[in-house]
Design a protein around this motif. Sequence first.
Motif, PDB file in Angstrom:
ATOM      1  N   HIS A 289      34.534 -39.572 -23.183  1.00 45.80           N
ATOM      2  CA  HIS A 289      33.845 -40.436 -22.221  1.00 45.80           C
ATOM      3  C   HIS A 289      34.601 -41.757 -22.060  1.00 45.80           C
ATOM      4  CE1 HIS A 289      30.651 -42.863 -20.389  1.00 45.80           C
ATOM      5  NE2 HIS A 289      30.170 -41.688 -19.977  1.00 45.80           N
ATOM      6  N   PRO A 290      34.673 -42.293 -20.840  1.00 51.33           N
ATOM      7  CA  PRO A 290      35.400 -43.557 -20.613  1.00 51.33           C
ATOM      8  C   PRO A 290      34.967 -44.690 -21.528  1.00 51.33           C
ATOM      9  CG  PRO A 290      34.869 -42.523 -18.517  1.00 51.33           C
ATOM     10  CD  PRO A 290      34.198 -41.700 -19.572  1.00 51.33           C
ATOM     11  N   ASP A 291      33.675 -44.716 -21.909  1.00 48.94           N
ATOM     12  CA  ASP A 291      33.210 -45.785 -22.800  1.00 48.94           C
ATOM     13  C   ASP A 291      33.867 -45.724 -24.177  1.00 48.94           C
ATOM     14  OD1 ASP A 291      31.607 -46.669 -20.800  1.00 48.94           O
ATOM     15  OD2 ASP A 291      29.725 -45.944 -21.650  1.00 48.94           O
ATOM     16  N   LYS A 292      34.432 -44.566 -24.528  1.00 49.08           N
ATOM     17  CA  LYS A 292      35.039 -44.376 -25.843  1.00 49.08           C
ATOM     18  C   LYS A 292      36.537 -44.674 -25.844  1.00 49.08           C
ATOM     19  CE  LYS A 292      31.420 -42.602 -28.071  1.00 49.08           C
ATOM     20  NZ  LYS A 292      30.881 -43.148 -29.327  1.00 49.08           N
ATOM     21  N   GLN A 293      37.089 -45.033 -24.675  1.00 45.32           N
ATOM     22  CA  GLN A 293      38.539 -45.158 -24.572  1.00 45.32           C
ATOM     23  C   GLN A 293      39.042 -46.593 -24.638  1.00 45.32           C
ATOM     24  OE1 GLN A 293      39.852 -42.123 -24.744  1.00 45.32           O
ATOM     25  NE2 GLN A 293      37.689 -41.476 -24.646  1.00 45.32           N
ATOM     26  N   GLY A 294      38.144 -47.527 -24.856  1.00 46.23           N
ATOM     27  CA  GLY A 294      38.561 -48.926 -24.925  1.00 46.23           C
ATOM     28  C   GLY A 294      39.557 -49.166 -26.043  1.00 46.23           C
ATOM     29  N   GLY A 295      40.563 -50.004 -25.755  1.00 47.77           N
ATOM     30  CA  GLY A 295      41.572 -50.342 -26.748  1.00 47.77           C
ATOM     31  C   GLY A 295      42.725 -49.374 -26.820  1.00 47.77           C
ATOM     32  N   LYS A 296      42.639 -48.239 -26.104  1.00 46.33           N
ATOM     33  CA  LYS A 296      43.731 -47.266 -26.116  1.00 46.33           C
ATOM     34  C   LYS A 296      44.733 -47.602 -25.017  1.00 46.33           C
ATOM     35  CE  LYS A 296      40.908 -43.491 -27.973  1.00 46.33           C
ATOM     36  NZ  LYS A 296      40.447 -42.090 -27.801  1.00 46.33           N
ATOM     37  N   SER A 297      45.917 -47.010 -25.104  1.00 47.01           N
ATOM     38  CA  SER A 297      46.953 -47.263 -24.115  1.00 47.01           C
ATOM     39  C   SER A 297      46.543 -46.697 -22.756  1.00 47.01           C
ATOM     40  CB  SER A 297      48.270 -46.620 -24.550  1.00 47.01           C
ATOM     41  OG  SER A 297      48.164 -45.203 -24.541  1.00 47.01           O
ATOM     42  N   ALA A 298      47.195 -47.200 -21.701  1.00 46.84           N
ATOM     43  CA  ALA A 298      46.879 -46.725 -20.351  1.00 46.84           C
ATOM     44  C   ALA A 298      47.134 -45.232 -20.234  1.00 46.84           C
ATOM     45  CB  ALA A 298      47.711 -47.494 -19.326  1.00 46.84           C
ATOM     46  N   ARG A 299      48.214 -44.769 -20.855  1.00 49.62           N
ATOM     47  CA  ARG A 299      48.525 -43.338 -20.799  1.00 49.62           C
ATOM     48  C   ARG A 299      47.452 -42.520 -21.497  1.00 49.62           C
ATOM     49  NH1 ARG A 299      54.080 -40.389 -23.069  1.00 49.62           N
ATOM     50  NH2 ARG A 299      53.392 -38.237 -22.650  1.00 49.62           N
ATOM     51  N   ALA A 300      47.012 -42.974 -22.675  1.00 50.01           N
ATOM     52  CA  ALA A 300      45.974 -42.248 -23.405  1.00 50.01           C
ATOM     53  C   ALA A 300      44.670 -42.226 -22.614  1.00 50.01           C
ATOM     54  CB  ALA A 300      45.758 -42.893 -24.768  1.00 50.01           C
ATOM     55  N   GLN A 301      44.359 -43.305 -21.912  1.00 50.35           N
ATOM     56  CA  GLN A 301      43.146 -43.353 -21.106  1.00 50.35           C
ATOM     57  C   GLN A 301      43.227 -42.388 -19.925  1.00 50.35           C
ATOM     58  OE1 GLN A 301      41.662 -47.243 -20.069  1.00 50.35           O
ATOM     59  NE2 GLN A 301      42.330 -48.149 -22.013  1.00 50.35           N
ATOM     60  N   ARG A 302      44.407 -42.307 -19.302  1.00 52.86           N
ATOM     61  CA  ARG A 302      44.576 -41.361 -18.187  1.00 52.86           C
ATOM     62  C   ARG A 302      44.421 -39.925 -18.678  1.00 52.86           C
ATOM     63  NH1 ARG A 302      48.870 -44.813 -16.762  1.00 52.86           N
ATOM     64  NH2 ARG A 302      50.368 -43.330 -17.660  1.00 52.86           N
ATOM     65  N   GLU A 303      45.039 -39.614 -19.815  1.00 53.39           N
ATOM     66  CA  GLU A 303      44.943 -38.262 -20.351  1.00 53.39           C
ATOM     67  C   GLU A 303      43.499 -37.917 -20.709  1.00 53.39           C
ATOM     68  OE1 GLU A 303      47.630 -38.213 -23.612  1.00 53.39           O
ATOM     69  OE2 GLU A 303      49.432 -37.959 -22.357  1.00 53.39           O
ATOM     70  N   ALA A 304      42.778 -38.875 -21.283  1.00 59.69           N
ATOM     71  CA  ALA A 304      41.375 -38.636 -21.620  1.00 59.69           C
ATOM     72  C   ALA A 304      40.549 -38.436 -20.362  1.00 59.69           C
ATOM     73  CB  ALA A 304      40.831 -39.809 -22.437  1.00 59.69           C
ATOM     74  N   ALA A 305      40.846 -39.210 -19.311  1.00 54.68           N
ATOM     75  CA  ALA A 305      40.101 -39.065 -18.052  1.00 54.68           C
ATOM     76  C   ALA A 305      40.344 -37.692 -17.431  1.00 54.68           C
ATOM     77  CB  ALA A 305      40.511 -40.171 -17.080  1.00 54.68           C
ATOM     78  N   ASP A 306      41.591 -37.215 -17.487  1.00 51.86           N
ATOM     79  CA  ASP A 306      41.906 -35.898 -16.940  1.00 51.86           C
ATOM     80  C   ASP A 306      41.173 -34.802 -17.724  1.00 51.86           C
ATOM     81  OD1 ASP A 306      43.528 -36.996 -15.029  1.00 51.86           O
ATOM     82  OD2 ASP A 306      45.401 -36.660 -16.117  1.00 51.86           O
ATOM     83  N   ARG A 307      41.205 -34.914 -19.049  1.00 53.63           N
ATOM     84  CA  ARG A 307      40.509 -33.914 -19.868  1.00 53.63           C
ATOM     85  C   ARG A 307      39.003 -33.982 -19.638  1.00 53.63           C
ATOM     86  NH1 ARG A 307      41.472 -33.956 -25.970  1.00 53.63           N
ATOM     87  NH2 ARG A 307      40.173 -32.077 -25.722  1.00 53.63           N
ATOM     88  N   PHE A 308      38.475 -35.188 -19.458  1.00 49.22           N
ATOM     89  CA  PHE A 308      37.050 -35.374 -19.205  1.00 49.22           C
ATOM     90  C   PHE A 308      36.636 -34.639 -17.934  1.00 49.22           C
ATOM     91  CE2 PHE A 308      33.480 -38.162 -17.684  1.00 49.22           C
ATOM     92  CZ  PHE A 308      32.600 -37.888 -18.713  1.00 49.22           C
ATOM     93  N   LYS A 309      37.438 -34.760 -16.883  1.00 45.79           N
ATOM     94  CA  LYS A 309      37.134 -34.076 -15.624  1.00 45.79           C
ATOM     95  C   LYS A 309      37.195 -32.560 -15.796  1.00 45.79           C
ATOM     96  CE  LYS A 309      38.813 -37.821 -12.664  1.00 45.79           C
ATOM     97  NZ  LYS A 309      39.845 -38.239 -11.673  1.00 45.79           N
ATOM     98  N   ARG A 310      38.186 -32.086 -16.567  1.00 46.49           N
ATOM     99  CA  ARG A 310      38.296 -30.641 -16.806  1.00 46.49           C
ATOM    100  C   ARG A 310      37.097 -30.117 -17.582  1.00 46.49           C
ATOM    101  NH1 ARG A 310      43.193 -28.349 -19.605  1.00 46.49           N
ATOM    102  NH2 ARG A 310      42.109 -26.459 -18.945  1.00 46.49           N
ATOM    103  N   VAL A 311      36.643 -30.891 -18.552  1.00 43.76           N
ATOM    104  CA  VAL A 311      35.480 -30.480 -19.337  1.00 43.76           C
ATOM    105  C   VAL A 311      34.247 -30.388 -18.443  1.00 43.76           C
ATOM    106  CG1 VAL A 311      33.871 -31.254 -21.133  1.00 43.76           C
ATOM    107  CG2 VAL A 311      36.338 -31.291 -21.558  1.00 43.76           C
ATOM    108  N   LEU A 312      34.047 -31.381 -17.576  1.00 44.87           N
ATOM    109  CA  LEU A 312      32.908 -31.354 -16.665  1.00 44.87           C
ATOM    110  C   LEU A 312      32.976 -30.148 -15.735  1.00 44.87           C
ATOM    111  CD1 LEU A 312      32.669 -35.140 -15.688  1.00 44.87           C
ATOM    112  CD2 LEU A 312      31.121 -33.871 -17.178  1.00 44.87           C
ATOM    113  N   ALA A 313      34.164 -29.892 -15.189  1.00 40.38           N
ATOM    114  CA  ALA A 313      34.327 -28.759 -14.271  1.00 40.38           C
ATOM    115  C   ALA A 313      34.064 -27.439 -14.987  1.00 40.38           C
ATOM    116  CB  ALA A 313      35.731 -28.773 -13.670  1.00 40.38           C
ATOM    117  N   ALA A 314      34.574 -27.318 -16.218  1.00 39.67           N
ATOM    118  CA  ALA A 314      34.374 -26.085 -16.974  1.00 39.67           C
ATOM    119  C   ALA A 314      32.892 -25.860 -17.274  1.00 39.67           C
ATOM    120  CB  ALA A 314      35.172 -26.135 -18.274  1.00 39.67           C
ATOM    121  N   TYR A 315      32.202 -26.925 -17.647  1.00 36.85           N
ATOM    122  CA  TYR A 315      30.791 -26.787 -17.999  1.00 36.85           C
ATOM    123  C   TYR A 315      29.950 -26.420 -16.784  1.00 36.85           C
ATOM    124  CZ  TYR A 315      26.325 -27.778 -20.258  1.00 36.85           C
ATOM    125  OH  TYR A 315      25.062 -27.674 -20.776  1.00 36.85           O
TER     126      TYR A 315
END
Length: 339
Positions: A289-315
């Motif tokens: 979740h985006p709220d959990k990504q604070g303090g991480k690098s921009a790249r790590a946040q983008r990767e988490a956002a992409d995975r987050f969208k995939r998880v939502l789509a899969a569910y």
Amino acid sequence: MQTGLAHAPAAAARPAPRPHPGRGRAPGARVLALAGGDATVRVRGDPSRVSFYVSDLTSWPAWSPTTKAATQLGVAGAPVARGTRFELQQRLGPLAFPMTYEVLDYEPGRRLVLSGLSPHHTQLDRYVFMADSAMAGMTVVRCVSETQLRQWRSALQPVASRLLAGAPQESLAGLQRLLNGKHSPLLAPAFEAHYARAAPDARGGGGGGGARRRGGGGWSFDALFGGGLFGGGGGASDGPAHAPPAPPVARDPAGHYSALGLPSPGDAPTSPGDDEIKGAYRRLVMELHPDKQGGKSARAQREAADRFKRVLAAYEVLRDPERRALYDTGRLVEQSVEL
């Protein structure tokens, strides 16, 4: 055009976000099941040549009243095989629309499976070709079509259900008139030359062999449509029923199980159940979740956002038992065609 992927909801504080009761699916992803069509005709020609002709969708405007134009995407004139795609211009009554078809399975002289997508609906067409046991030189062609109307076009359901259910019969009637007439394209020297140049695999063994038999037995529509390949009723038969192998279906074609970190059906003794799917979803949503990504690098946040969208789509697909069953058997047509 939307292709069935859900949009990520706005970020929210704990607890982990859950789909809103009235917003279970993205507007363009929902589908309404319509009655399928089923038609059978007998045409002149052996199964190998008939299937060779029908599998080239650029021939459809010559015999299908619903197809006004057709082009092969990619390399024009390339042999038809799994993955070959065509763009068609279709008309059903007052409805005119483009249709993209992809070949899901093609066994020359025996069967052709097509997945189609238009702005209005998704469609799965399955053709079977079999030598007519009652008349030499004739082929029995059966088409079973399953159609789903996209939710955002649901206002068209009354007219669309009637027109789409009758489309297989109208199309095969046109094929029968054409191939049984004195100007059948199968009798043209140009077709025979094209057929002769095709690779043996594309001709189904070449010559007049058509559908192959095994061990002195045979195969039948009962085996194909009643033995688990297509489901449903039977039909004409030319011998003992020996079901041919079913077309392979990707176990996780859109990567939904993988996105949730779950084994796909067939890779484990039992398929993931509702509780496993829900548990994996909740765990990953809390982690990504985006709220959990604070303090991480921009790249790590983008990767988490992409995975987050995939998880939502899969569910969105796997949490619904009906859609999950369609996905597991390769029949969730919207996931099969890329535009």
